[in-house]
Motif scaffolding. Structure first.
Motif, mmCIF file in Angstrom:
data_model
loop_
_atom_site.group_PDB
_atom_site.id
_atom_site.type_symbol
_atom_site.label_atom_id
_atom_site.label_comp_id
_atom_site.label_asym_id
_atom_site.label_seq_id
_atom_site.Cartn_x
_atom_site.Cartn_y
_atom_site.Cartn_z
ATOM 1 N N GLU A 139 43.051 50.850 53.532
ATOM 2 C CA GLU A 139 43.369 49.794 54.490
ATOM 3 C C GLU A 139 43.059 48.391 53.995
ATOM 4 O O GLU A 139 43.582 47.413 54.522
ATOM 5 C CB GLU A 139 42.601 50.045 55.800
ATOM 6 C CG GLU A 139 42.951 51.358 56.476
ATOM 7 C CD GLU A 139 42.158 51.580 57.748
ATOM 8 O OE1 GLU A 139 42.439 50.902 58.749
ATOM 9 O OE2 GLU A 139 41.238 52.427 57.738
ATOM 10 N N ILE A 140 42.225 48.286 52.972
ATOM 11 C CA ILE A 140 41.724 46.973 52.574
ATOM 12 C C ILE A 140 42.835 46.038 52.091
ATOM 13 O O ILE A 140 42.748 44.814 52.250
ATOM 14 C CB ILE A 140 40.614 47.116 51.513
ATOM 15 C CG1 ILE A 140 39.856 45.787 51.349
ATOM 16 C CG2 ILE A 140 41.170 47.622 50.188
ATOM 17 C CD1 ILE A 140 38.585 45.911 50.540
ATOM 18 N N ALA A 141 43.908 46.586 51.522
ATOM 19 C CA ALA A 141 45.006 45.738 51.043
ATOM 20 C C ALA A 141 45.673 44.974 52.178
ATOM 21 O O ALA A 141 46.273 43.905 51.957
ATOM 22 C CB ALA A 141 46.045 46.586 50.301
ATOM 23 N N LEU A 142 45.565 45.485 53.404
ATOM 24 C CA LEU A 142 46.190 44.836 54.562
ATOM 25 C C LEU A 142 45.487 43.538 54.943
ATOM 26 O O LEU A 142 46.031 42.760 55.731
ATOM 27 C CB LEU A 142 46.191 45.796 55.757
ATOM 28 C CG LEU A 142 46.971 47.107 55.585
ATOM 29 C CD1 LEU A 142 46.771 48.007 56.790
ATOM 30 C CD2 LEU A 142 48.443 46.815 55.355
ATOM 31 N N ILE A 143 44.302 43.304 54.392
ATOM 32 C CA ILE A 143 43.572 42.068 54.714
ATOM 33 C C ILE A 143 44.243 40.864 54.065
ATOM 34 O O ILE A 143 44.252 39.766 54.618
ATOM 35 C CB ILE A 143 42.103 42.181 54.271
ATOM 36 C CG1 ILE A 143 41.401 43.275 55.077
ATOM 37 C CG2 ILE A 143 41.374 40.853 54.416
ATOM 38 C CD1 ILE A 143 39.981 43.561 54.632
ATOM 39 N N SER A 144 44.793 41.035 52.876
ATOM 40 C CA SER A 144 45.464 39.932 52.169
ATOM 41 C C SER A 144 46.579 39.338 53.040
ATOM 42 O O SER A 144 47.274 40.083 53.738
ATOM 43 C CB SER A 144 46.055 40.464 50.863
ATOM 44 O OG SER A 144 46.711 39.444 50.143
ATOM 45 N N PRO A 145 46.740 38.013 53.067
ATOM 46 C CA PRO A 145 46.184 36.985 52.181
ATOM 47 C C PRO A 145 44.868 36.373 52.665
ATOM 48 O O PRO A 145 44.467 35.320 52.165
ATOM 49 C CB PRO A 145 47.296 35.926 52.180
ATOM 50 C CG PRO A 145 47.842 36.002 53.574
ATOM 51 C CD PRO A 145 47.804 37.463 53.936
ATOM 52 N N ARG A 146 44.190 37.029 53.581
ATOM 53 C CA ARG A 146 42.869 36.561 53.987
ATOM 54 C C ARG A 146 41.848 36.992 52.940
ATOM 55 O O ARG A 146 41.960 38.083 52.372
ATOM 56 C CB ARG A 146 42.512 37.116 55.366
ATOM 57 C CG ARG A 146 43.389 36.580 56.494
ATOM 58 C CD ARG A 146 43.288 37.460 57.736
ATOM 59 N NE ARG A 146 43.898 38.759 57.518
ATOM 60 C CZ ARG A 146 43.599 39.870 58.197
ATOM 61 N NH1 ARG A 146 42.659 39.835 59.136
ATOM 62 N NH2 ARG A 146 44.213 41.002 57.943
ATOM 63 N N PRO A 147 40.815 36.194 52.669
ATOM 64 C CA PRO A 147 39.877 36.518 51.590
ATOM 65 C C PRO A 147 38.900 37.621 51.963
ATOM 66 O O PRO A 147 38.457 37.739 53.105
ATOM 67 C CB PRO A 147 39.137 35.200 51.364
ATOM 68 C CG PRO A 147 39.230 34.475 52.663
ATOM 69 C CD PRO A 147 40.565 34.857 53.245
ATOM 70 N N VAL A 148 38.548 38.434 50.958
ATOM 71 C CA VAL A 148 37.532 39.465 51.111
ATOM 72 C C VAL A 148 36.568 39.378 49.929
ATOM 73 O O VAL A 148 36.980 39.195 48.784
ATOM 74 C CB VAL A 148 38.169 40.871 51.211
ATOM 75 C CG1 VAL A 148 38.983 41.205 49.976
ATOM 76 C CG2 VAL A 148 37.101 41.922 51.438
ATOM 77 N N PHE A 149 35.280 39.476 50.218
ATOM 78 C CA PHE A 149 34.215 39.376 49.222
ATOM 79 C C PHE A 149 33.416 40.673 49.279
ATOM 80 O O PHE A 149 32.814 40.987 50.297
ATOM 81 C CB PHE A 149 33.336 38.158 49.553
ATOM 82 C CG PHE A 149 32.261 37.855 48.540
ATOM 83 C CD1 PHE A 149 32.241 38.446 47.284
ATOM 84 C CD2 PHE A 149 31.251 36.957 48.864
ATOM 85 C CE1 PHE A 149 31.246 38.149 46.372
ATOM 86 C CE2 PHE A 149 30.248 36.650 47.953
ATOM 87 C CZ PHE A 149 30.242 37.243 46.704
ATOM 88 N N LEU A 150 33.426 41.440 48.184
ATOM 89 C CA LEU A 150 32.760 42.737 48.113
ATOM 90 C C LEU A 150 31.483 42.639 47.287
ATOM 91 O O LEU A 150 31.479 42.032 46.214
ATOM 92 C CB LEU A 150 33.692 43.773 47.505
ATOM 93 C CG LEU A 150 34.902 44.113 48.384
ATOM 94 C CD1 LEU A 150 36.089 44.539 47.542
ATOM 95 C CD2 LEU A 150 34.529 45.191 49.384
ATOM 96 N N ILE A 151 30.411 43.248 47.785
ATOM 97 C CA ILE A 151 29.089 43.141 47.169
ATOM 98 C C ILE A 151 28.476 44.536 47.064
ATOM 99 O O ILE A 151 28.541 45.319 48.005
ATOM 100 C CB ILE A 151 28.170 42.234 48.013
ATOM 101 C CG1 ILE A 151 28.748 40.813 48.125
ATOM 102 C CG2 ILE A 151 26.755 42.199 47.439
ATOM 103 C CD1 ILE A 151 28.026 39.932 49.124
ATOM 104 N N GLN A 152 27.841 44.824 45.910
ATOM 105 C CA GLN A 152 27.115 46.090 45.782
ATOM 106 C C GLN A 152 26.080 46.004 44.668
ATOM 107 O O GLN A 152 26.339 45.451 43.599
ATOM 108 C CB GLN A 152 28.071 47.262 45.498
ATOM 109 C CG GLN A 152 27.364 48.613 45.478
ATOM 110 C CD GLN A 152 28.306 49.782 45.318
ATOM 111 O OE1 GLN A 152 29.489 49.607 45.051
ATOM 112 N NE2 GLN A 152 27.788 51.001 45.459
#
Length: 288
Positions: free
Chosen positions: A225-238
């Motif tokens: 589902e994460i691809a549907l967020i574009s063009p809004r920004p997503v920042f992943l941390i681990q």
């Protein structure tokens, strides 16, 4: 000779009965243990909500109540924004509203909504679905934020299960304009495989959890589902000493996401601990 034969038959039957009894007892113990573990997953121990950090840092907040579309009442905090933007702050599995991240955003002038997920903290709810029905909780928080005066934009931060939930919620609700996802897992199926490495027990736990919750493991797959967020920004941390989710989770989610996207990995950092290990850098990167 005949007596010896009958004696041998007796001991052979006794051995068969003993083995059969042990197998039945072992199977019963395995089923009992699996059912108990499944119930533990669905009904996490509730944590006590604290406001000590908010009070110590002079963060003003309101106690509010959210109502989900399936009529679950959630306990929450709300701080109005000074800059027109509210951040939805979603905690992880077995936790409750996280004061540290609430304080992080509120101290920078952001409005904040933080809530206890269903079956957590002070909220209602019969069970946790580890990221499926919790999207309804996030939607209730989003609807509340958008209804408040002075709110022009909404972003989100989620940790662990909260990160999974907010990936799914952001993909579904375009009103969430940006997302920080700290320590999410890729799929619930892989998370279950990590937590329960024994195949037979894992299948039994899956059977009991799916029967009780009505949610199957393949219904919680943020990587799809994460691809549907574009063009809004997503920042992943681990952190790469994360023992709670697969170590390649953030990387795989980053690979599946559309632009704009960012990825931050650090060695020797445990699950959901990047903020405590790199507080200044975390603040600069997330707030920036």
């Amino acid at each position: 000779m005949e007596r010896t034969y009958h004696k041998w038959q007796y001991w052979a039957r006794l051995l068969v009965v003993t083995i059969f009894s042990l197998l039945i007892a072992s199977a019963g113990t395995l089923i009992w243990a699996s059912h108990r573990q499944a119930m533990n997953y669905l009904h996490p121990t509730r944590q006590t909500v604290s406001t000590a950090l908010l009070q110590a840092n002079g963060i003003e907040y309101q106690e509010v109540e959210l109502l989900t579309e399936d009529n679950v009442r959630l306990s929450a905090w709300y701080t109005p924004p000074q800059n027109g933007t509210v951040i939805l702050v979603a905690h992880g599995y077995g936790d409750k509203r996280i004061e540290s991240f609430y304080e992080l955003f509120a101290s920078q002038g952001y409005g904040v909504v933080a809530w206890d997920f269903r079956a957590h903290g002070e909220s209602e709810g019969d069970f946790s679905s580890l990221g499926y029905f919790e999207v309804l909780d996030a939607k209730a928080a989003l609807d509340f934020a958008l209804a408040q005066p002075g709110v022009e934009h909404v972003g989100a931060w989620g940790g662990s299960m909260g990160a999974v939930t907010m990936i799914r919620a952001t993909a579904q609700y375009p009103e969430i304009e940006a997302l920080v996802a700290d320590s999410p897992f890729v799929t619930l199926d892989e998370e279950m495989s990590l937590r329960v490495p024994f195949p037979v027990m894992r299948q039994l736990i899956q059977f009991f959890t799916e029967r009780e919750s009505g949610v199957t493991l393949d219904q919680v797959r943020p990587v799809d589902e994460i691809a549907l967020i574009s063009p809004r920004p997503v920042f992943l941390i681990q952190g790469m000493s994360d023992g709670m989710v697969p170590l390649d989770s953030a990387q795989r989610l980053y690979d599946a996401a559309g632009e704009p996207r960012q990825l931050w990995l650090e060695n020797d950092v445990p699950h959901l601990s990047m903020y405590s290990y790199y507080k200044t850098m975390y603040t600069n990167r997330v707030i920036g």
